[in-house]
Design an enzyme around this catalytic site. Structure first.
Site, PDB file in Angstrom:
ATOM      1  N   ASP A  61       4.799  -6.900   6.254  1.00  0.00           N
ATOM      2  CA  ASP A  61       4.411  -6.040   5.143  1.00  0.00           C
ATOM      3  C   ASP A  61       5.467  -4.946   5.065  1.00  0.00           C
ATOM      4  OD1 ASP A  61       3.233  -4.803   3.026  1.00  0.00           O
ATOM      5  OD2 ASP A  61       1.219  -4.758   3.866  1.00  0.00           O
TER       6      ASP A  61
HETATM    7  C1  BGC Z   1       1.465  -3.846   0.451  1.00  0.00           C
HETATM    8  C2  BGC Z   1       1.741  -5.305   0.193  1.00  0.00           C
HETATM    9  C3  BGC Z   1       2.774  -5.432  -0.898  1.00  0.00           C
HETATM   10  C4  BGC Z   1       4.026  -4.684  -0.474  1.00  0.00           C
HETATM   11  C5  BGC Z   1       5.158  -4.745  -1.475  1.00  0.00           C
HETATM   12  C6  BGC Z   1       2.729  -3.052   0.691  1.00  0.00           C
HETATM   13  O1  BGC Z   1       2.459  -1.701   0.713  1.00  0.00           O
HETATM   14  O2  BGC Z   1       0.586  -3.711   1.531  1.00  0.00           O
HETATM   15  O3  BGC Z   1       0.558  -5.959  -0.162  1.00  0.00           O
HETATM   16  O4  BGC Z   1       3.024  -6.770  -1.172  1.00  0.00           O
HETATM   17  O5  BGC Z   1       3.696  -3.311  -0.276  1.00  0.00           O
HETATM   18  O6  BGC Z   1       4.859  -4.024  -2.614  1.00  0.00           O
END
Ligand code: BGC
Length: 741
Positions: free
Chosen positions: A267
């Site tokens: 993530d």
């Molecule tokens: C989120 C993800 C997301 C990523 C990219 C993160 O903060 O938890 O679900 O895909 O950001 O935007």
């Protein structure tokens, strides 16, 4: 020459089993997987150490490097999971300002789950996959399948509810639909990311049974049945180690037990240590919050845990090259499955077909929670004047909520949808009723709406009540929104109650007009202290571009609602295991033990004999259904036998409609504690007035098994089982008993 030679060697290695054939000079055919493996090995053999390391971490907010010299393209990711994120600047969350990146906003995943229709999940996946492909993204950051453990989780709207079986059945066709487009689905957030409070620090402890029976099945189905090509590690820790570098989650379970051959993406900002990231199964690092990412230092990406620090260790020999090779192999496999697949389709973006898909999913997902006196559908012959009240009737919901925020090509508001549908057939008056959030912003995108209103709550209520008194119907449209502290990433809700004094307003409206319909726009359960005073309640979710159309068609009866709740609506927070005995939220030590264990959602309500406000699986229709006597094709089973549970269902009302028949299994003699019952089968059946169909649901050994943590395997014990056939988890219509031998 050298190149060709290498390919031959690789092919020879892979084709050991075909060696005899080759000796006799017969043509050798490789299947797609073998071809990909051959190409992976070939590409890998030609890459330098620097090129390999460049591939395993981000080079911009959403991309990672390819190898230009070898014609290997970059990887481009996009959120996910409800539409394709607008283009952002290279190294920032802010908008790139493109004019051709406004996507179709599809309904939130809670709405999809509420359709209980895998065909809708397939349509969703296909449509959003086409949009991703058209925008040249090869990884879609979604779908999300974290289990709904508490109604306060700000991200529940991005997930598929509280039940592992339902989520598993819905996630598989979504993934397959996406990947048909040559776009990888990246299932998130693996694993145990069940809250936003302290999401980067919380250390989750959960016993093995609960892990395997509740929190892992949807991820497992995504990998073993959906063949997901990517998975995203979560922010939180599990038993002391961050999920993105968690040996047990990523190596033991994902790779060894489930044989995952795709890419583990972190993530954004989920990596915290180079060594663990190297050795514990992560393949790609994204979004690490080094200084550069906030202040724009040009070499920020080189500072990633899997960038220069990794390269240094490799160069010095402290880490063996095979460690980076393992990661690059997975990434190359993804590239050959997606961007380098020359027969993948071209995709399409923001098309009428996608509008239609979004509308159908939204319509099928809406859940009619209550409908006393058949207040709904609205009778347009009798109604002269309809009052629409509430901020969510006019508020844009596609912007906000965190990373799933969208720049939608259009978003039809509920009020506009209702006006368009009713036309001149009745007068429509609107009153605001309450003021919640006056604007919506996310990553440099703004809704452009200024909903500020300086009137006092008393004045707003007085106006709404007056309007309500003069109308034949009152449609109150409220609920939550995508603002921080509501349904939004990064924080959890503070309470189960509706915000902005909506409870008082609803109570006042209920007194003013007996034909009150409450529409909830939310991705979470809310408390309803007014439930007895309101005759009709509809959960309409966040339904994307087509929100207004879909809602209007359900309200007017063009569409007969057929959704059922994918999670329990509790009366109060203390009726939820995580709040009653679980540690949620453990903000002091950040060590959170899921003490409620297996007893999540209806499993807790059943065990504690708590009557929910609205149970899991509940949802009404404008018609009625009668269940006949359930039967089975056998009384005992064993080994690989399956048992067929059949039940006739008849539409006893005047409209065509669909019923979702649910089968819950109850293990009557287990050596370990088991939930009272668990969903193990369901089927949505469409019936015309008077029509009867026999629904047959098949159960096998898996449906009867539990995870024995001592033996570390799924077991089924000899003894009696019951299959409970229900129209919801609390409305059991019949049961059959059988024995496992
Ligand atoms: C989120 C993800 C997301 C990523 C990219 C993160 O903060 O938890 O679900 O895909 O950001 O935007």
């Amino acid at each position: 020459m050298i190149h060709q030679f290498k390919i031959k060697i690789v092919l020879a290695l892979i084709l050991v089993s075909s060696a005899m054939q080759a000796q006799h000079s017969l043509p050798v055919y490789l299947d797609d997987n073998q071809l990909i493996e051959a190409r992976v090995e070939d590409a890998l053999s030609q890459m330098t150490l620097e090129e390999k390391v460049a591939m395993v971490h981000a080079q911009s907010k959403f991309s990672s490097a390819g190898v230009r010299r070898l014609g290997i393209p970059e990887n481009w990711m996009t959120d996910g999971p409800h539409g394709i994120r607008a283009e952002v600047l290279w190294d920032e969350w802010d908008q790139a300002g493109w004019t051709n990146d406004s996507c179709m906003a599809f309904p939130a995943l809670t709405c999809l789950a509420a359709t209980w229709n895998p065909e809708m999940a397939a349509l969703y996946g296909k449509s959003i996959g086409e949009e991703a492909r058209y925008r040249n993204k090869n990884v879609l950051l979604g779908p999300g399948v974290n289990i709904y453990r508490t109604p306060l989780n700000g991200r529940n709207f991005e997930y598929m509810g509280e039940d592992p079986f339902l989520a598993s059945c819905m996630v598989v066709p979504y993934i397959q639909g996406v990947q048909k487009n040559g776009v990888a689905a990246c299932v998130k957030h693996y694993a145990l990311n069940n809250q936003e409070v302290d999401r980067n620090f919380v250390d989750v402890h959960v016993d093995d049974r609960t892990l395997y029976e509740i929190y892992l099945p949807a991820f497992k189905a995504a990998v073993t049945e959906g063949n997901a090509w990517a998975i995203m590690g979560a922010y939180n820790r599990f038993d002391g180690q961050w999920a993105c570098q968690n040996e047990r989650l990523l190596k033991t379970i994902l790779r060894d037990e489930w044989k995952f051959d795709g890419v583990v993406v972190s993530d954004w900002g989920g990596v915290n240590d180079t060594k663990e990231a190297i050795y514990n199964g992560l393949d790609m690092e994204f979004g690490t919050w080094t200084d550069g990412l906030t202040s724009g230092v040009s070499n920020a990406y080189d500072n990633y845990y899997l960038a220069d620090p990794f390269l240094k260790l490799l160069r010095s020999g402290a880490v063996k090259e095979e460690e980076v090779d393992k990661k690059v192999r997975n990434i190359l496999r993804l590239v050959f499955r997606t961007t380098m697949n020359r027969s993948r389709p071209f995709g399409s973006f923001s098309t009428p077909e996608h509008s239609e898909a979004g509308r159908r999913i939204a319509e099928e997902g809406m859940v009619l929670l209550k409908n006393d006196r058949q207040v709904l559908p609205i009778n347009l012959i009798a109604a002269k004047k309809i009052a629409v009240i509430g901020e969510n009737a006019i508020k844009m919901m596609t912007i906000g909520g965190g990373s799933s925020s969208l720049k939608a090509r259009y978003e039809q508001s509920p009020l506009d949808g209702i006006k368009q549908r009713i036309g001149s057939q009745a007068e429509i008056v609107y009153a605001r009723g309450y003021v919640g959030e006056v604007s919506a912003k996310q990553d440099g995108l703004a809704s452009g709406q200024d909903l500020s209103d300086d009137r006092t709550p008393a004045a707003l209520t007085a106006e709404a009540v007056q309007v309500a008194k003069s109308a034949d119907y009152v449609i109150f449209i409220g609920g939550l929104n995508k603002h921080e502290g509501q349904d939004c990433e990064g924080a959890d809700r503070a309470s189960l109650g509706l915000p902005y004094r909506q409870d008082q307003l609803i109570q006042a409206l209920a007194k003013a007009n007996k034909n009150l319909v409450v529409i909830l726009i939310s991705g979470n359960a809310v408390a309803m202290p007014w439930v007895k005073e309101v005759p009709a309640i509809l959960e309409a979710w966040y339904s994307g571009s087509e929100a207004g159309n879909a809602l209007a068609r359900v309200l007017m009866g063009d569409v007969n609602p057929s959704g059922k709740l994918p999670f329990t609506f509790p009366v109060q927070l203390m009726d939820v295991g995580a709040h009653s005995v679980g540690d949620y939220p453990e903000t002091a030590t950040k060590d959170e033990t899921y003490k409620e264990g297996l007893f999540v959602g209806y499993r807790w309500a059943d065990q504690q004999k708590i009557q929910p406000l609205f149970p899991f699986g509940h949802g009404l229709s404008y018609t009625t259904f009668a269940y006949g006597k359930a039967t089975t094709d056998k009384k005992t089973l064993s080994g690989t036998d399956v048992i067929k549970i059949s039940v006739p269902v008849k539409n006893t009302g005047k409209r065509a409609g669909a019923e979702i028949v649910q089968v819950y299994v109850s293990d009557l003699e287990a050596s370990l504690p088991r939930p009272v019952k668990e969903l193990k089968g369901f089927q949505k059946v469409w019936l015309n007035p008077g029509e009867e169909k026999t629904v047959t649901i098949t159960l096998d050994k898996n449906a009867l098994s539990f995870f024995d943590d001592k033996r570390h395997e799924w077991v089924v014990e000899p003894g009696q089982f019951e299959a409970l056939i229900g129209s919801s988890s609390a409305n059991i219509q019949g049961k059959v008993t059988f024995e496992w031998k």
